[in-house]
Write an enzyme that holds these catalytic residues in place. Structure first.
Site, mmCIF file in Angstrom:
data_model
loop_
_atom_site.group_PDB
_atom_site.id
_atom_site.type_symbol
_atom_site.label_atom_id
_atom_site.label_comp_id
_atom_site.label_asym_id
_atom_site.label_seq_id
_atom_site.Cartn_x
_atom_site.Cartn_y
_atom_site.Cartn_z
ATOM 1 N N LYS A 147 -0.628 2.468 -9.186
ATOM 2 C CA LYS A 147 -1.356 2.307 -7.909
ATOM 3 C C LYS A 147 -2.856 2.378 -8.177
ATOM 4 O O LYS A 147 -3.433 3.463 -8.232
ATOM 5 C CB LYS A 147 -0.933 3.399 -6.921
ATOM 6 C CG LYS A 147 -1.742 3.382 -5.614
ATOM 7 C CD LYS A 147 -1.102 4.213 -4.529
ATOM 8 C CE LYS A 147 -2.001 4.290 -3.310
ATOM 9 N NZ LYS A 147 -1.325 4.868 -2.139
ATOM 10 N N GLU A 156 -1.630 6.908 -9.963
ATOM 11 C CA GLU A 156 -2.765 6.393 -9.180
ATOM 12 C C GLU A 156 -4.123 6.851 -9.726
ATOM 13 O O GLU A 156 -4.606 7.926 -9.384
ATOM 14 C CB GLU A 156 -2.639 6.841 -7.713
ATOM 15 C CG GLU A 156 -3.802 6.344 -6.849
ATOM 16 C CD GLU A 156 -3.705 6.754 -5.374
ATOM 17 O OE1 GLU A 156 -2.731 7.420 -4.997
ATOM 18 O OE2 GLU A 156 -4.618 6.405 -4.622
HETATM 19 P P1 13P Z 1 -5.947 4.206 1.174
HETATM 20 O O1 13P Z 1 -5.182 2.911 1.204
HETATM 21 O O2 13P Z 1 -6.476 4.632 2.527
HETATM 22 O O3 13P Z 1 -6.954 4.255 0.072
HETATM 23 O O4 13P Z 1 -4.884 5.333 0.859
HETATM 24 C C1 13P Z 1 -3.978 5.136 -0.153
HETATM 25 C C2 13P Z 1 -3.711 6.402 -0.826
HETATM 26 O O5 13P Z 1 -2.587 6.828 -0.877
HETATM 27 C C3 13P Z 1 -4.819 7.101 -1.471
HETATM 28 O O6 13P Z 1 -4.324 8.105 -2.289
#
Ligand code: 13P
Length: 338
Positions: free
Chosen positions: A217, A175
């Site tokens: 992600k 991510e």
């Molecule tokens: P949000 O969808 O609130 O951005 O959270 C996703 C997430 O896991 C951020 O690390």
């Protein structure tokens, strides 16, 4: 197909996406502050129990990302949360990073910590039932930033994390979040997201992480939250797909977007539009925190008498996002539920 490929495919199964319920203790406190609820261990357990026991959510939710505290907690009847999720066919996941900290010598920039001891923690989490993991890197846009130094440091850490997960039998969710705060344009977000993704995939390749065994992600390509011209749903969907076609290998089974501060309806509409346009080699799905939880959090308000209303609100958002997986979400779905 190997085990990790199978898990990665199940995480992005058609019609389904991921619930990010892995808020760290300071973050969940912030969420509870917004509804005037004290963040005690029991309140956090009860809130997550409400989400995880929602009947029917499993039709739209393939996996849930847990926090270290939560993976060790139980449902009201004593069933450990990972077991409860598994019994519904939902894959338990775990956040393994230790948070984004100031990057030395780089004002306004962050680097994510948590690599020391990670091999052992991966082993422990696997034993507790986790089948995938998450590590979040934070990339800020501002005057002269992000620097290559920041992008390289974060890409290197993401790849180190991913390689350790693959070795230990967890599918890594990689991510890199380009933060939406700021007055920058959609074009700037595009450019920074492309630079970030190219560095991340270079580091993953160098560190021998098989693309088939991971999930990406990312943020969507959107206008900064303070930008005076906000891009339309179609512009966001087109820019995001264009950016990802250039930057993400076709061997990656799925892209699960974060919501990152978008409203819940906007996050759903953007995902649906991308799936309507289609044409990509990967599944396009969601891994939302706020966009799935804002409504149920508010409906719950810390009161047990509101459990049913909160579960209804959560199921509704899960259903809408499930529809967005095939581009069939519509504004009518919102009014039908009202
Ligand atoms: P949000 O969808 O609130 O951005 O959270 C996703 C997430 O896991 C951020 O690390």
């Amino acid at each position: 197909m190997g085990e990790l490929e199978q898990i990665a495919k199940a995480m992005v199964a058609p019609g389904k996406g991921i619930l990010a319920a892995d808020e760290s203790s300071p973050t969940i406190k912030k969420r509870f502050d917004s509804i005037n609820v004290e963040s005690t261990e029991e309140a956090r357990r009860g809130y997550r129990d409400m989400l995880f026991t929602t009947a029917g959510a499993e039709e739209h939710v393939s996996g849930v990302i847990l926090f270290d505290e939560t993976i060790r907690q139980n449902s009201a009847d004593g069933t450990p949360f990972p077991k409860l999720l598994e019994s519904k066919g939902i894959l338990p996941g775990i956040k393994v990073d230790a948070g984004a900290k100031d990057l030395p010598g780089a004002p306004g920039e962050k680097v994510t910590e948590g690599l020391d001891g990670l091999r052992d923690r991966v082993k422990e989490y696997h034993g507790l039932g986790a089948r995938f993991a998450k590590w979040r890197a934070v990339i800020n846009i501002g005057d002269g930033i992000p620097s290559d130094y920041c992008l390289d440091a974060n890409a290197h850490a993401l790849a180190r994390y991913a390689a350790l997960c693959v070795e230990g039998g967890l599918v890594p969710i990689v991510e890199p979040e380009v933060i939406m705060d700021g007055s920058h344009s959609l074009e700037t977000c595009y450019e920074v997201t492309a630079r970030t993704l190219q560095k991340v995939f270079t580091a993953l390749y160098e560190q021998r992480v098989p693309c088939e065994q991971m999930i990406l992600k990312p943020n969507m390509v959107i206008s900064g939250s303070d930008c005076s011209t906000q891009a339309s749903v179609t512009q966001v969907a087109e820019a995001t797909l264009h950016c990802f076609h250039r930057s993400v290998p076709a061997a990656v089974p799925g892209i699960v977007f974060l919501s990152g501060g978008q409203s819940d309806k906007a996050a759903t509409a953007h995902l649906s539009e991308m799936n309507k346009l289609g044409g990509g080699p990967w599944e396009l799905s969601f891994s939302y925190g706020r966009a799935l939880q804002a409504a149920p959090l508010k409906a719950w308000g810390g009161k047990s008498e509101n459990l049913a209303a909160a579960q209804k609100a959560y199921l509704h958002r899960a259903r809408c996002n499930g529809a967005a997986r095939s581009g069939s979400y519509s504004a009518e779905m919102e009014s039908q539920a009202a």
